[in-house]
Motif scaffolding. Structure first.
Motif, PDB file in Angstrom:
ATOM      1  N   ASP A  38      35.218  41.975  36.281  1.00 56.53           N
ATOM      2  CA  ASP A  38      35.079  40.523  36.411  1.00 56.53           C
ATOM      3  C   ASP A  38      33.756  39.990  35.888  1.00 56.53           C
ATOM      4  OD1 ASP A  38      37.605  40.224  37.584  1.00 56.53           O
ATOM      5  OD2 ASP A  38      36.802  40.705  39.561  1.00 56.53           O
ATOM      6  N   SER A  52      44.400  44.223  45.952  1.00 57.57           N
ATOM      7  CA  SER A  52      43.162  44.188  45.185  1.00 57.57           C
ATOM      8  C   SER A  52      41.963  44.250  46.125  1.00 57.57           C
ATOM      9  CB  SER A  52      43.106  42.886  44.370  1.00 57.57           C
ATOM     10  OG  SER A  52      41.883  42.769  43.694  1.00 57.57           O
ATOM     11  N   SER A  53      40.945  44.993  45.721  1.00 57.02           N
ATOM     12  CA  SER A  53      39.704  45.018  46.491  1.00 57.02           C
ATOM     13  C   SER A  53      38.535  44.857  45.532  1.00 57.02           C
ATOM     14  CB  SER A  53      39.577  46.321  47.289  1.00 57.02           C
ATOM     15  OG  SER A  53      39.570  47.433  46.424  1.00 57.02           O
ATOM     16  N   TYR A  60      42.334  48.307  37.164  1.00 61.32           N
ATOM     17  CA  TYR A  60      41.128  47.565  37.519  1.00 61.32           C
ATOM     18  C   TYR A  60      40.912  46.448  36.515  1.00 61.32           C
ATOM     19  CZ  TYR A  60      39.052  50.105  33.672  1.00 61.32           C
ATOM     20  OH  TYR A  60      38.787  50.610  32.426  1.00 61.32           O
ATOM     21  N   ARG A  61      40.032  45.554  36.891  1.00 60.36           N
ATOM     22  CA  ARG A  61      39.622  44.469  36.007  1.00 60.36           C
ATOM     23  C   ARG A  61      38.128  44.269  36.202  1.00 60.36           C
ATOM     24  NH1 ARG A  61      42.113  40.508  38.420  1.00 60.36           N
ATOM     25  NH2 ARG A  61      40.249  39.788  39.492  1.00 60.36           N
ATOM     26  N   ALA A  82      37.532  44.267  40.136  1.00 61.75           N
ATOM     27  CA  ALA A  82      38.623  44.217  41.097  1.00 61.75           C
ATOM     28  C   ALA A  82      39.437  45.490  40.896  1.00 61.75           C
ATOM     29  CB  ALA A  82      39.484  42.992  40.875  1.00 61.75           C
ATOM     30  N   LEU A  83      39.615  46.254  41.964  1.00 59.13           N
ATOM     31  CA  LEU A  83      40.396  47.491  41.902  1.00 59.13           C
ATOM     32  C   LEU A  83      41.761  47.231  42.511  1.00 59.13           C
ATOM     33  CD1 LEU A  83      37.663  50.004  43.152  1.00 59.13           C
ATOM     34  CD2 LEU A  83      38.079  49.187  40.836  1.00 59.13           C
ATOM     35  N   LEU A  84      42.805  47.663  41.825  1.00 60.57           N
ATOM     36  CA  LEU A  84      44.172  47.507  42.338  1.00 60.57           C
ATOM     37  C   LEU A  84      44.707  48.864  42.751  1.00 60.57           C
ATOM     38  CD1 LEU A  84      45.432  45.121  39.541  1.00 60.57           C
ATOM     39  CD2 LEU A  84      45.081  44.515  41.931  1.00 60.57           C
ATOM     40  N   ASP A  85      45.263  48.931  43.972  1.00 63.71           N
ATOM     41  CA  ASP A  85      45.852  50.188  44.424  1.00 63.71           C
ATOM     42  C   ASP A  85      47.339  50.191  44.063  1.00 63.71           C
ATOM     43  OD1 ASP A  85      47.342  48.837  46.388  1.00 63.71           O
ATOM     44  OD2 ASP A  85      45.963  49.344  47.997  1.00 63.71           O
TER      45      ASP A  85
END
Length: 147
Positions: free
Chosen positions: A100, A123-124, A97-98, A115-118
């Motif tokens: 923001d 990214s979502s 995740y990041r 921002a969540l990365l799977d």
């Protein structure tokens, strides 16, 4: 015989040292007080960021039950641990995740955007409300939207 100037000079040095010491202490007090004053103004953003980071770190590590422990009482009263674990566990995993942005909405509330990365790299965007609860910052709202 001691002259008048010698006595005055002898008294002036300790007075001068005391004056310098008092001035140094006043300046140091202003610096320290200013630090805590301005630090206090940033506290909502810092506390909210740390809470969001703790919550998202647990999700990214697969520690869903640990992420549940980061939720506020209001959210925990509406969502049972087992439902949270099943709901989050049934969604794509959060690989990383990041954070923001963090916006204070009050002295004890903030909104954190992340921002969540799977695992596929998709990214979502995720936004969470964070508030002071039980003496510390915790994630509130609908946690089943996370990931």
């Amino acid at each position: 015989m001691v002259s008048r100037w010698t006595v005055d000079d002898t008294l002036r040095q300790p007075l001068r040292r005391a004056g310098v010491l008092a001035a140094v202490l006043v300046v140091a007090g202003l610096v320290v007080g200013g630090f805590f004053l301005f630090r206090g103004q940033r506290a909502p953003e810092q506390g909210a960021r740390l809470a969001a980071d703790a919550f998202l770190t647990r999700l990214a590590a697969g520690n869903i039950a640990g992420a549940y422990d980061q939720l506020c009482n209001d959210t925990r009263s509406r969502v049972e641990r087992e439902d949270f674990v099943a709901g989050i566990g049934g969604r794509p995993a959060v690989r990383s995740y990041r954070i923001d942005g963090v916006a204070a909405t009050g002295p004890h509330d903030a909104t954190v955007s992340a921002a969540l990365l799977d695992p596929t790299g998709a990214s979502s965007a995720y936004e969470m409300r964070v508030t002071v609860d039980r003496g510390t910052w915790r994630v509130c709202g609908n946690p089943l939207d996370a990931g």
